[in-house]
Design a protein around this motif. Sequence first.
Motif, mmCIF file in Angstrom:
data_model
loop_
_atom_site.group_PDB
_atom_site.id
_atom_site.type_symbol
_atom_site.label_atom_id
_atom_site.label_comp_id
_atom_site.label_asym_id
_atom_site.label_seq_id
_atom_site.Cartn_x
_atom_site.Cartn_y
_atom_site.Cartn_z
ATOM 1 N N SER A 148 0.848 -1.195 0.000
ATOM 2 C CA SER A 148 0.000 0.000 0.000
ATOM 3 C C SER A 148 0.884 1.245 0.000
ATOM 4 O O SER A 148 1.536 1.557 0.993
ATOM 5 N N ARG A 150 -0.083 4.271 0.008
ATOM 6 C CA ARG A 150 -0.632 5.280 0.909
ATOM 7 C C ARG A 150 -0.206 5.029 2.355
ATOM 8 O O ARG A 150 0.196 5.953 3.070
ATOM 9 N N SER A 153 3.411 5.954 2.769
ATOM 10 C CA SER A 153 3.596 7.397 2.788
ATOM 11 C C SER A 153 3.284 7.973 4.166
ATOM 12 O O SER A 153 4.032 8.800 4.700
#
Length: 226
Positions: A148, A150, A153
């Motif tokens: 993932s 996201r 991040s």
Amino acid sequence: MKDEVAGRPPEHKSLKQIAIDELRRRIFTRELGPGTRVDQVAIAKEMGMSRIPVREAISALVVEGMLEMKPRRGTFVVPLRKSDIADHYWVMAMISTRTIERAAEHITPEAIAQLESLADGMEAAVTHEGRERLNFEFHSIINHSADSRRLLSVLRGLGRPIPLRYYESHGKFAKQADREHREMIAALKSGDSERAAAVMANHFDNGVQDSIAVLEDQGFWEDSED
């Protein structure tokens, strides 16, 4: 996996990042104590760089809440409370439990083998520094296995404000962390995402106690209300 998630600094840091890391270090060692005015010119001179990267570093730490700009007065170190550390870990735990749930669905046998090797290394480590690096690499493999972008991040951003050595794996919690690492591996091997998440949550609960204890032992909260 040579990134902030793994706890490894980039091979070529920018001057801004060098200044950020140095300012964080000074704050956590209380070289820049709570309420201290940050002298941009003096710091730039001490670090042998121009004021631009130092100014950018200060702006970044203002966004993180480590520093505060007061109109016509300058920039000052914000007092860091135990509750701030606890809240930071709570957010990390929420994201990390979701991450390991995803990792349980996607992790490869090769990644499992790496985790086992790293767990062996942590248990045999003779220095805090060596153990910490292995610990962050361990979590990095789990984070990357979640597949993932996201989540990665968000975790990178959360991993920056508190210097590496203040995370879990010190002192009386080290053996407990070792057991939890083994439990994570077992849960990931079996694909038990619920169990993996529960172990990760407990891991962070212990981690926040450890980090607060480390800072307390170093007198971080001396002469403060918290």
